[in-house]
Design a protein around this motif. Structure first.
Motif, PDB file in Angstrom:
ATOM      1  N   SER A 172       5.433  -8.778  -1.317  1.00 46.41           N
ATOM      2  CA  SER A 172       5.415  -8.239   0.199  1.00 46.41           C
ATOM      3  C   SER A 172       4.244  -9.216   0.377  1.00 46.41           C
ATOM      4  CB  SER A 172       5.834  -7.343   0.241  1.00 46.41           C
ATOM      5  OG  SER A 172       6.054  -6.422  -0.833  1.00 46.41           O
ATOM      6  N   ASN A 212      10.065  -7.776   6.191  1.00 46.00           N
ATOM      7  CA  ASN A 212      11.280  -8.174   5.779  1.00 46.00           C
ATOM      8  C   ASN A 212      10.845 -10.087   6.199  1.00 46.00           C
ATOM      9  OD1 ASN A 212      13.001  -8.639   7.279  1.00 46.00           O
ATOM     10  ND2 ASN A 212      14.485  -6.691   6.993  1.00 46.00           N
ATOM     11  N   LYS A 238       1.920  -8.016   3.234  1.00 41.13           N
ATOM     12  CA  LYS A 238       2.567  -7.868   4.257  1.00 41.13           C
ATOM     13  C   LYS A 238       1.933  -6.690   5.621  1.00 41.13           C
ATOM     14  CE  LYS A 238       6.802  -6.648   1.480  1.00 41.13           C
ATOM     15  NZ  LYS A 238       7.951  -5.593   1.142  1.00 41.13           N
TER      16      LYS A 238
END
Length: 823
Positions: free
Chosen positions: A26, A405, A353
């Protein structure tokens, strides 16, 4: 994976693997001009006499997937024509140490992605460079790639950052806004040298694109729409005196001049999509800039090392210094001042992320026109007018980007933009010539607050197909006052009008690349204005085809709409009986334009590329007077909201050819030559023949270039030139007999824009010297606008002493000297 690296220009880096790396974690009393030039020459001689030991610097950066922003692991990052290279870590970050100062090109190679070559970057001894590199995933992936350290990929500079902008689009860097002669770090002034773009006035930064009004330009900062990003901004347009954006804070910018990608809405002629650069996340760095235009101070550094940073810049104008030297931005009885503060804060999560930014700009500007005390000097209205005008701007924005993602992300932009534009203009009694007996002829005070929310979702389904969609809501709160005397007494067109309205936008676009040589983008954009429930549904399509490696053919069609300035809708006029007030413009439609473009680009070697574009634009639902065959068309106004009843029955058309030959900076020089042939025409209500618009110059040519001389003992001398030649601006000629009776200019309203100011010529120049030392570096430069002091008429005004029409000229010779030190 196996990597073999050998580091000479004729050696190779070879690696192969079964599949590419994938993201796993991430992630700007009178002194003679010669004194200025003497000062510069002495400074340069002192600079050239200094020795410099070998200096190096560190380059940091991050490599991500261009479509999604996913960090890429194991990307080979190289300094071309050297043995310096590294690879990205688990978060896509890289560090290149001991990089020689001067110009360098960064390249990357990564299996499954297109190679990347940066522009020539200026590496300074006291300022670390930071690059965020976006790589485009290949459609056809090979199992093995070979990387050769080379001089870069000739002819492919200035590609748009937004890969969905495939036509009439390019990027430009802050370094370009400094390098282009007499741009004064202003993106709007710099853009005037680019294909299809014409300047409006020398002392302002309005951007006229392919014969369109500057009103039609959209400016965005980090996704936030900025209605007018200029000091000394004017209402009803996007131009002003000088940009509020600081060259110390902004990063690379995309400029689109037609056929915009579906995500860009509320624009008719062009889009500036601007981004802030982030501050240094490892070391603290500072800069001081002193010049004839202003004083600037900036600082940047980590908040938490490696994870967050700050970047702050403050500018204060010193235009009064130019006035004291007898060099006037406007004229001798005008004084002006501005200041601004910009900042950008960046925060990254531990797993990379999430990225959160807080950014803002505060700008103040004020201009005063003083009546000349000796009435014997009252030649034209410019001598006896008294005026105060200016603009204040406040921007505060927040962005949050979440990498969902390895295929998708979500971005949220929330912010507000406050504009305050004001003017009060008075003239003395021309019968008694009494300087103390003055009447207010125009007085406005406009405040708007635009609170915005923008949402974007992007999903790369695979290496051939991508979907991007988004929506936005803008709440526009306004406080408007406008009074004007048109010769028959004062009238208040906006009497303390207050309220709010909403503009809703949504878009979706899909990009499909079935093979490496072909790309197709299809989408739509929608606008809805709650003030009068008007809307625009806008289809967009574009394609790009590369029949050969160095040849690109592109085409695009799009419908584009833009809501009118809020004050235009709300204008107050007497009703038909004269007993009350009506708002006849409240139901005006959103102005719309069809764009059709065909483009051919050819890389011709040695770093040169040729680009030819043909276009046709048809605009409709344009505001025009309710009087049949009046000749009035709202988009001929340079600014303000209009002062008459209008209907949405005006039309316009712009068509032409743009040709450019460009060499991006490499091998110590750059060159850009452009030529445009265009027609800009309109029809008012009831017209059967096309009329020429105010900006219908018909043709324009510009040539710009620069060369850098590197000295063996260190230091770089930069010399640049820029030349504009074009048809003149249109103006409405005077009714001479009526002007004699009135003692001031009276226009012939039966001949709107029926005369030309004549051929326009301007030559600009730049000389700069850059020097790096161990603990600091500095740059000394002089930009000169209109070196030849050519008198270019803007339009003609009435001389009440000589009873004649005389030209009001654009700006004469204007030098801007700057000294910047980084430490």
């Amino acid at each position: 994976m196996l990597i073999k690296a050998k580091h000479s220009c004729n050696k190779q880096i070879r690696f192969s693997c079964a599949e590419p790396f994938r993201f796993q974690r991430s992630h700007d009393k009178k002194i003679q001009m010669k004194h200025i030039l003497t000062l510069l020459l002495c400074s340069l001689i002192l600079c050239l006499g200094q020795a410099q030991s070998s200096q190096t610097q560190t380059i940091r950066g991050k490599v991500v997937d261009k479509a999604i922003g996913m960090p890429l692991i194991g990307v080979v990052v190289m300094i071309t024509e050297s043995n310096l290279n590294t690879t990205t870590d688990l978060d896509g970050n890289f560090v290149l140490e001991n990089v020689p100062v001067g110009r360098q090109i960064i390249s990357t190679q990564y299996l499954g992605y297109e190679p990347y070559f940066s522009e020539d970057l200026v590496i300074s001894s006291n300022k670390e460079a930071y690059l965020e590199i976006g790589l485009l995933e290949q459609v056809e992936v090979t199992e093995t790639i070979v990387v050769t350290a080379s001089g870069g990929k000739d002819g492919l500079g200035n590609q748009a950052i937004n890969d969905l902008s495939v036509i009439s689009a390019r990027s430009f860097s802050v370094e370009e806004t400094k390098r282009y002669a007499a741009s004064i770090d202003d993106p709007g002034r710099m853009a005037a040298a680019l294909p299809g773009i014409q300047s409006d006035q020398d002392n302002e930064n309005d951007v006229v694109i392919r014969g369109n009004s500057a009103f039609g330009v959209l400016w965005r900062m980090e996704g936030l729409e900025i209605p007018n990003p200029s000091h000394f901004g004017r209402p009803g347009t996007t131009g002003g005196g000088i940009s509020v954006f600081s060259a110390s804070v902004i990063g690379n910018t995309d400029l689109s001049t037609g056929g915009f990608a579906a995500e860009y809405g509320n624009a008719l002629s062009g889009v500036f999509d601007m981004r802030n650069r982030r501050g240094n996340m490892v070391n603290r760095e500072h800069s001081v800039k002193i010049g004839l235009v202003g004083l600037g101070v900036s600082t940047e550094g980590p908040i938490k090392k490696g994870r967050s940073s700050y970047l702050v810049n403050y500018r204060y104008s010193t235009l009064g210094v130019l006035n004291a030297m007898g060099l006037y931005v406007v004229r001798e009885n005008v004084g002006n001042n501005f200041q601004d503060l910009s900042f950008n804060l960046t925060f990254n999560s531990k797993d990379n992320k999430d990225e959160f930014k807080i950014f803002g700009i505060g700008g103040l500007s004020d201009e005063r026109w003083f009546t000349k005390e000796d009435t014997a000097d009252w030649q034209t209205y410019l001598d006896y007018i008294e005026e105060r005008n200016g603009s204040n701007l406040g921007i505060l924005g927040f962005t949050y980007r979440r990498l969902i993602n390895e295929k998708s992300y979500l971005k949220i932009v929330l912010g507000s933009v406050m504009n305050h534009i004001f003017l009060k203009q008075s003239i003395p009694n021309l019968v008694n010539l009494d300087i103390n007996d003055k009447d207010v002829v125009e007085d406005y005070d406009y405040k708007t607050l635009r609170s915005q929310l923008h949402l974007t979702y992007s999903n790369k389904l695979n290496n051939r197909f991508r979907l991007k969609t988004g929506a936005s809501l803008t709440a526009n709160t306004y406080w408007l006052n406008y009074t004007r005397d048109l010769g028959n007494g004062d009238y208040t067109y906006l009497d303390n009008v207050q309220g709010n309205t909403f503009l809703l936008q949504a878009y979706a676009q899909a990009s499909y690349r079935p093979v490496k040589k072909f790309m197709l983008n299809v989408g739509f954009h929608a606008l809805f204005l709650t003030l009068n429930n008007t809307y625009s549904i806008e289809p967009r399509v574009s394609m790009q085809y590369k029949p050969f490696e160095n040849t690109t053919i592109s085409a695009a069609y799009g419908l584009h709409g833009k809501a009118l300035p809020i004050g235009t809708y709300l204008l107050q006029l007497p009703n038909s009986t004269g007993t009350g007030i009506t708002q006849p413009n409240k139901d005006l439609e959103i102005a719309k334009a069809h764009h059709a473009i065909l483009s051919f680009q050819q890389v011709i070697g040695l770093g040169f590329r040729l680009n030819l574009e043909g276009y046709y634009q048809y605009t409709f639902d344009n505001p025009t007077s309710t009087v049949v065959n009046s000749g009035y068309w709202f988009f001929n106004e340079r600014d303000n909201y209009g002062n008459r009843a209008m209907v949405s029955d005006g039309q316009g058309q712009n068509y032409g050819l743009d040709l450019s030959v460009e060499k991006a900076f490499s091998r110590s020089f750059f060159l850009l030559a452009t030529g445009s042939l265009f027609w800009s025409e309109y029809k008012s209500l009831g017209d059967t023949e096309w009329r020429r618009t105010r900006v219908d110059k018909r043709w324009g040519v510009s040539v710009m270039g620069g060369y850098e001389f590197e000295f063996k003992k260190g230091g770089v001398l930069q010399i640049g030139l820029k030349n504009f030649v074009s048809g003149g601006l249109r103006y409405t000629p005077a009714d001479f007999e009526a002007s004699k009776l009135a003692g001031q200019l009276v226009e012939d309203t039966n001949n709107y824009w029926g005369a030309s100011a004549g051929t326009y010529f301007r030559l600009d120049g730049r000389v700069a010297y850059r020097k790096d030392h161990k603990k600091f570096s500095y740059t000394i430069s002089i930009d000169v606008q209109n070196i030849t002091n050519t008198k270019n008429p803007r339009y003609f005004i009435y001389d009440r002493q000589d009873i004649a029409l005389i030209a009001r000229n654009q700006s004469g010779l204007l030098p801007v000297l700057n000294f910047q030190i980084d430490f």
